[in-house]
Scaffold this active site. Sequence first.
Site, PDB file in Angstrom:
ATOM      1  CD  GLU A  39     -26.154  37.098  44.866  1.00 18.97           C
ATOM      2  OE1 GLU A  39     -26.808  37.446  43.882  1.00 18.97           O
ATOM      3  OE2 GLU A  39     -26.404  36.080  45.539  1.00 18.97           O
ATOM      4  CG  HIS A  69     -29.868  39.137  45.400  1.00 19.63           C
ATOM      5  ND1 HIS A  69     -31.227  39.313  45.529  1.00 19.63           N
ATOM      6  CD2 HIS A  69     -29.599  37.927  45.960  1.00 19.63           C
ATOM      7  CE1 HIS A  69     -31.759  38.267  46.142  1.00 19.63           C
ATOM      8  NE2 HIS A  69     -30.794  37.403  46.411  1.00 19.63           N
TER       9      HIS A  69
HETATM   10 FE   LIG Z   1     -25.843  35.107  47.294  1.00 18.58          FE
HETATM   11 FE   LIG Z   2     -27.463  34.718  44.214  1.00 15.54          FE
END
Ligand SMILES: [Fe+2]
Ligand SMILES: [Fe+2]
Length: 258
Positions: A39, A69
Site C-alpha cells: 500500500e 492507501h
Molecule cells: Fe502502511
Molecule cells: Fe496503512
Amino acid sequence: MNILFIGDVTGVAGLRMVDRQLRPLRERYPADLVIANAENAAPTGRGITAAHAERLFDSGVEFLTMGNHVWDQREAYALLEQDGRIVRPANMHASAPGRGYTICHAGGKSVAILNLIGRTYMAPFSCPFETADRLLAEIKERADICLVDFHAEITSEKLAMGWYLAGRATAVVGTHTHVQTADERVLPGGTAYITDVGMTGPRDGILGVRRDQVIRRFLDQMPVRFELADGAWQLGAVYIQVDDSGRATSIERVMLVD
Ligand SMILES: [Fe+2]
Ligand SMILES: [Fe+2]
C-alpha cells in the site's frame, strides 16, 4: 508448504530492499509463496502504481495486498481491475475496483489470499469480521489454505481478528502500523498470528517518514506534506510453515537491516 509475507513495502527504499534481500532470504526461508503488502510502494509512500507493482513482481514477490492507501494513486483503479495478483481490502464497498481475495496454487496447495481492513481509527468500512465469515464460507471448498492480511490500527482489533479466525484461517497477519510486534504465535487450530509484520523501507524515519517532519507536526500541529526518510533500510516479514492439512505449524519473525 511455506509462506513468506513481507510487511508494508514503503517507497523506493522498500522496493530496493526487497530487490536486494528477497533472493538471499528465500535461501534461508524456502518459501513456496511470497506475498507483500504494497500500500506504500509508490515513491511518495502513498499507494501503488503499475510500474512499482512490476518492480516487486520482478524482485520475486508473487502477490500484493493493500490497505488504506490503496486509492492514493489514480492509476490504481485500473491496475487493481486488471491485475489479479493485487488484492485490496475485501470489506470496502462492492463497487470498489479490484478484488478482496484471490486464490492461487503454491507448494501443491490452493491458497486464498484475503485482505481485510480494520475500522477503529480508520474510515467506516463494512464489518471486517462479517466479511471474513462470508468470504471464508465462499473460499472453503476452493482453497486448502487461507492467509488473511488484516490491515488495522489497533492491537485489540487485530488480536480479536486473530482469535475470531483461529482454527478457520491458516494465518492472520497484521499490517499498517509499520512497527513489528513480538507476539507471533500459532493460535489453537493452527492459525499463525502476528499483530504487525513491520515495515519494509526507511529504518531511521518515523514509520518510514522523515522524522524532523513528524516531530515538527507533533510540536506545532501544522499541516505538512510528509516525505520518506533517507538512511538505513529494513525489511520486516514473517515466515509461516503449513502442514498438509492446511494448518500453520510455525511462524517466525524476520527483521533485516541494510
Ligand atoms: Fe502502511
Ligand atoms: Fe496503512
